[in-house]
Design a protein around this motif. Structure first.
Motif, PDB file in Angstrom:
ATOM      1  N   TYR A  41       3.826 -14.530 -15.949  1.00 22.48           N
ATOM      2  CA  TYR A  41       3.667 -13.080 -16.085  1.00 22.48           C
ATOM      3  C   TYR A  41       3.801 -12.365 -14.742  1.00 22.48           C
ATOM      4  CZ  TYR A  41      -1.158 -14.090 -14.653  1.00 22.48           C
ATOM      5  OH  TYR A  41      -2.261 -14.534 -13.981  1.00 22.48           O
ATOM      6  N   GLN A  42       3.407 -13.015 -13.640  1.00 19.08           N
ATOM      7  CA  GLN A  42       3.535 -12.356 -12.336  1.00 19.08           C
ATOM      8  C   GLN A  42       5.002 -12.176 -11.966  1.00 19.08           C
ATOM      9  OE1 GLN A  42       1.122 -13.998  -9.213  1.00 19.08           O
ATOM     10  NE2 GLN A  42       1.879 -12.579  -7.666  1.00 19.08           N
ATOM     11  N   GLU A  43       5.808 -13.179 -12.266  1.00 18.85           N
ATOM     12  CA  GLU A  43       7.245 -13.070 -11.997  1.00 18.85           C
ATOM     13  C   GLU A  43       7.891 -12.016 -12.887  1.00 18.85           C
ATOM     14  OE1 GLU A  43       6.068 -17.352 -10.942  1.00 18.85           O
ATOM     15  OE2 GLU A  43       5.538 -15.844 -12.445  1.00 18.85           O
ATOM     16  N   THR A  44       7.453 -11.934 -14.135  1.00 20.22           N
ATOM     17  CA  THR A  44       7.976 -10.916 -15.043  1.00 20.22           C
ATOM     18  C   THR A  44       7.666  -9.515 -14.530  1.00 20.22           C
ATOM     19  OG1 THR A  44       7.839 -12.335 -17.009  1.00 20.22           O
ATOM     20  CG2 THR A  44       7.778  -9.954 -17.372  1.00 20.22           C
ATOM     21  N   LEU A  45       6.428  -9.283 -14.161  1.00 17.05           N
ATOM     22  CA  LEU A  45       6.015  -7.956 -13.720  1.00 17.05           C
ATOM     23  C   LEU A  45       6.760  -7.504 -12.467  1.00 17.05           C
ATOM     24  CD1 LEU A  45       2.176  -8.341 -14.297  1.00 17.05           C
ATOM     25  CD2 LEU A  45       3.636  -6.635 -15.396  1.00 17.05           C
ATOM     26  N   THR A  46       7.065  -8.436 -11.580  1.00 19.68           N
ATOM     27  CA  THR A  46       7.700  -8.087 -10.310  1.00 19.68           C
ATOM     28  C   THR A  46       9.218  -8.252 -10.340  1.00 19.68           C
ATOM     29  OG1 THR A  46       7.242 -10.329  -9.484  1.00 19.68           O
ATOM     30  CG2 THR A  46       5.646  -8.592  -8.950  1.00 19.68           C
ATOM     31  N   ASP A  47       9.781  -8.495 -11.516  1.00 21.27           N
ATOM     32  CA  ASP A  47      11.235  -8.577 -11.672  1.00 21.27           C
ATOM     33  C   ASP A  47      11.792  -7.161 -11.780  1.00 21.27           C
ATOM     34  OD1 ASP A  47      13.857  -8.852 -12.498  1.00 21.27           O
ATOM     35  OD2 ASP A  47      13.413 -10.255 -14.125  1.00 21.27           O
ATOM     36  N   PRO A  48      12.630  -6.719 -10.817  1.00 24.14           N
ATOM     37  CA  PRO A  48      13.156  -5.351 -10.868  1.00 24.14           C
ATOM     38  C   PRO A  48      13.990  -5.053 -12.106  1.00 24.14           C
ATOM     39  CG  PRO A  48      13.434  -6.282  -8.670  1.00 24.14           C
ATOM     40  CD  PRO A  48      13.027  -7.412  -9.570  1.00 24.14           C
ATOM     41  N   SER A  49      14.462  -6.077 -12.807  1.00 24.87           N
ATOM     42  CA  SER A  49      15.247  -5.843 -14.019  1.00 24.87           C
ATOM     43  C   SER A  49      14.447  -5.130 -15.100  1.00 24.87           C
ATOM     44  CB  SER A  49      15.774  -7.166 -14.584  1.00 24.87           C
ATOM     45  OG  SER A  49      16.650  -7.805 -13.680  1.00 24.87           O
ATOM     46  N   TYR A  50      13.112  -5.181 -15.000  1.00 24.60           N
ATOM     47  CA  TYR A  50      12.275  -4.539 -16.005  1.00 24.60           C
ATOM     48  C   TYR A  50      11.969  -3.082 -15.685  1.00 24.60           C
ATOM     49  CZ  TYR A  50      11.309  -8.836 -18.589  1.00 24.60           C
ATOM     50  OH  TYR A  50      11.423  -9.959 -19.368  1.00 24.60           O
ATOM     51  N   LEU A 162      20.106   2.537 -12.971  1.00 26.78           N
ATOM     52  CA  LEU A 162      18.809   2.388 -12.312  1.00 26.78           C
ATOM     53  C   LEU A 162      18.878   1.557 -11.036  1.00 26.78           C
ATOM     54  CD1 LEU A 162      16.602   1.725 -15.479  1.00 26.78           C
ATOM     55  CD2 LEU A 162      16.947   3.882 -14.278  1.00 26.78           C
ATOM     56  N   SER A 163      20.081   1.166 -10.629  1.00 26.08           N
ATOM     57  CA  SER A 163      20.217   0.265  -9.481  1.00 26.08           C
ATOM     58  C   SER A 163      19.638   0.863  -8.208  1.00 26.08           C
ATOM     59  CB  SER A 163      21.692  -0.084  -9.262  1.00 26.08           C
ATOM     60  OG  SER A 163      22.228  -0.721 -10.392  1.00 26.08           O
ATOM     61  N   ALA A 164      19.875   2.157  -7.980  1.00 22.79           N
ATOM     62  CA  ALA A 164      19.413   2.792  -6.745  1.00 22.79           C
ATOM     63  C   ALA A 164      17.889   2.785  -6.650  1.00 22.79           C
ATOM     64  CB  ALA A 164      19.944   4.222  -6.655  1.00 22.79           C
ATOM     65  N   GLU A 165      17.204   2.777  -7.789  1.00 23.16           N
ATOM     66  CA  GLU A 165      15.746   2.816  -7.777  1.00 23.16           C
ATOM     67  C   GLU A 165      15.134   1.504  -7.306  1.00 23.16           C
ATOM     68  OE1 GLU A 165      14.024   4.104 -11.412  1.00 23.16           O
ATOM     69  OE2 GLU A 165      15.454   5.759 -11.705  1.00 23.16           O
ATOM     70  N   VAL A 166      15.840   0.386  -7.501  1.00 24.18           N
ATOM     71  CA  VAL A 166      15.250  -0.923  -7.210  1.00 24.18           C
ATOM     72  C   VAL A 166      15.896  -1.640  -6.035  1.00 24.18           C
ATOM     73  CG1 VAL A 166      14.564  -1.223  -9.622  1.00 24.18           C
ATOM     74  CG2 VAL A 166      16.789  -2.081  -8.876  1.00 24.18           C
ATOM     75  N   SER A 167      17.020  -1.151  -5.532  1.00 26.62           N
ATOM     76  CA  SER A 167      17.766  -1.836  -4.482  1.00 26.62           C
ATOM     77  C   SER A 167      17.094  -1.689  -3.125  1.00 26.62           C
ATOM     78  CB  SER A 167      19.188  -1.282  -4.417  1.00 26.62           C
ATOM     79  OG  SER A 167      19.965  -1.994  -3.463  1.00 26.62           O
ATOM     80  N   THR A 168      17.400  -2.612  -2.224  1.00 23.32           N
ATOM     81  CA  THR A 168      16.909  -2.516  -0.854  1.00 23.32           C
ATOM     82  C   THR A 168      17.492  -1.281  -0.172  1.00 23.32           C
ATOM     83  OG1 THR A 168      16.811  -3.620   1.305  1.00 23.32           O
ATOM     84  CG2 THR A 168      18.777  -4.015  -0.009  1.00 23.32           C
ATOM     85  N   PRO A 169      16.717  -0.573   0.653  1.00 23.64           N
ATOM     86  CA  PRO A 169      17.270   0.600   1.345  1.00 23.64           C
ATOM     87  C   PRO A 169      18.177   0.244   2.510  1.00 23.64           C
ATOM     88  CG  PRO A 169      14.977   0.282   1.950  1.00 23.64           C
ATOM     89  CD  PRO A 169      15.274  -0.709   0.858  1.00 23.64           C
ATOM     90  N   GLU A 170      18.068  -0.973   3.022  1.00 24.02           N
ATOM     91  CA  GLU A 170      18.906  -1.386   4.151  1.00 24.02           C
ATOM     92  C   GLU A 170      19.156  -2.883   4.090  1.00 24.02           C
ATOM     93  OE1 GLU A 170      15.258  -1.760   7.406  1.00 24.02           O
ATOM     94  OE2 GLU A 170      16.523   0.032   7.374  1.00 24.02           O
TER      95      GLU A 170
END
Length: 394
Positions: A41-50, A162-170
């Motif tokens: 469940y920890q991996e699920t919660l922190t998966d940006p795909s969700y 939604l890619s811009a919301e979860v992607s690295t800024p740099e």
């Protein structure tokens, strides 16, 4: 008897599932989906795909082992909301640093517990994933009509980028472990830490780049290969990444994509994509490799799929030579893998880096490594032929 600290999950079709407040209080909205994993469940919660989704856990007991700083797949919890039947009241693990409740509150995740998740899962399986809202605290006492109206005002997942919301800024780099064989540029569409570790363990310097990267910025890194990660949203809304990948294919740079990356490779080759009724989310999906006949139990998290013809090689509509469907889901025949036959590129819809498992598909990272090395040998051989003296030359 009234439920203390009540909450309610409201679906866009008007169905209501009462429960008790959990995590942060307030209101949240997203696409209601169910995940079938009994662990992780920890991996699920922190998966940006969700991102953008309210995740309903089909396993009744969640939070038993607490939360730690070793297992997260990213820097924060990404789910839009969370629902479970019976969250554990204590964390029973020597690795636990906090409870699940602590992290839900810290990251502002509005959640609901005590609801009938079995009935909710059956409803979503029959009716399909749909817009939903969780209401708790002061929002729990809003009228049913007002709550439903708020849900219906939310955008659908179809058409969302939604890619811009979860992607690295740099851009950042993780160095290769062991013998270095080259570098790989990962276009971060919602990357998981397990993917980066899997590639670094196989000798790649891993350059993780923002989703906004241009082709010139990408190749300034002089990558030996390019990788597209998993991520949230509708592949039909990501034209930038399709165009970027087409240029990567034209340059014959070895490519590997997983999950969202599989859908974008399908689009780059000229195939379509479509939304699944309720998607695949969990760690128990049977997938068959059509070339070997081998069946693997795999981890999934996707609501869209590639519409490509099965039955053998076909000419790609976008003019990139031949390609074929290599893997399909045995539950519903959904395309789970594509390979180019005239270019060094392939992708799979599932997660070979799955944490907490299963690990049946880990060898795909070895296949990628072998493909990169084979392409390098072919380049060296071609250079040797070009530079070799011609017969009879003085």
């Amino acid at each position: 008897m009234p439920i203390p600290d009540p909450a309610v999950l409201v679906l866009e079709d008007g169905r209501r599932f009462p429960g008790r407040a959990w995590g942060a209080r307030g209101r949240t909205f997203g696409e209601a989906v169910f995940a079938t994993g009994m662990t992780g469940y920890q991996e699920t919660l922190t998966d940006p795909s969700y991102a953008g989704q309210i995740v309903v856990q089909t396993a009744p007991h969640i939070g038993n082992t607490g939360m730690n700083d070793e297992d997260p797949e990213s820097r924060r919890i990404w789910v839009a909301g969370y629902a479970a039947h019976a969250p554990s009241r204590t964390a029973s693990s020597f690795r636990a640093l906090r409870t699940l409740d602590d992290d839900l509150e810290r990251d502002g995740i509005v959640a609901i517990a005590g609801l009938d998740t079995r009935a909710l899962t059956r409803h979503l399986r029959d009716r399909g994933a749909m817009r939903a809202g969780i209401f708790s605290g002061d929002d729990a006492v809003l009228g049913a009509d007002a709550q439903l109206d708020l849900v219906l005002q939310q955008p659908r997942m179809t058409g969302q980028n939604l890619s811009a919301e979860v992607s690295t800024p740099e851009t950042y780099t993780v160095e290769a472990r062991g013998e270095r064989i080259g570098s790989v540029a990962i276009v971060d569409l919602g990357i998981k830490a397990a993917t980066i570790n899997a590639l670094a363990d196989r000798g790649f310097d891993v350059h993780v780049v923002p989703e906004s990267v241009t082709i010139d910025e990408l190749y300034a890194l002089e990558p030996s290969a390019v990788f597209y990660s998993n991520g949230p949203g509708d592949p039909e809304a990501n034209d930038h990444h399709v165009g970027l990948l087409q240029e990567v294919l034209r340059r014959r740079t070895p490519f590997f994509g997983i999950c969202f990356g599989n859908q974008l490779l399908g689009r780059a080759l000229g195939f379509g994509t479509y939304k699944l009724p309720f998607g695949h989310r969990g760690i128990n999906q049977p997938v068959v490799d059509l070339r070997s006949g081998r069946i693997g139990i795999t981890a999934h998290n996707h609501g869209f799929a590639v519409d490509a013809p099965r039955g053998g090689p076909v000419e790609t509509p976008a003019g990139f030579g031949r390609a074929e469907v290599t893997h399909v889901d045995l539950n519903d025949d959904v395309v789970e893998g594509i390979a180019c036959l005239d270019l060094p590129a392939f992708s799979v819809q599932y997660h070979p880096e799955a944490a907490a498992g299963p690990h049946d598909a880990e060898a795909l990272f070895d296949r990628f490594r072998d493909m990169v090395l084979a392409e390098r040998r072919a380049e060296h051989a071609a250079i040797a032929v070009e530079t070799a003296p011609t017969e009879g030359a003085s």
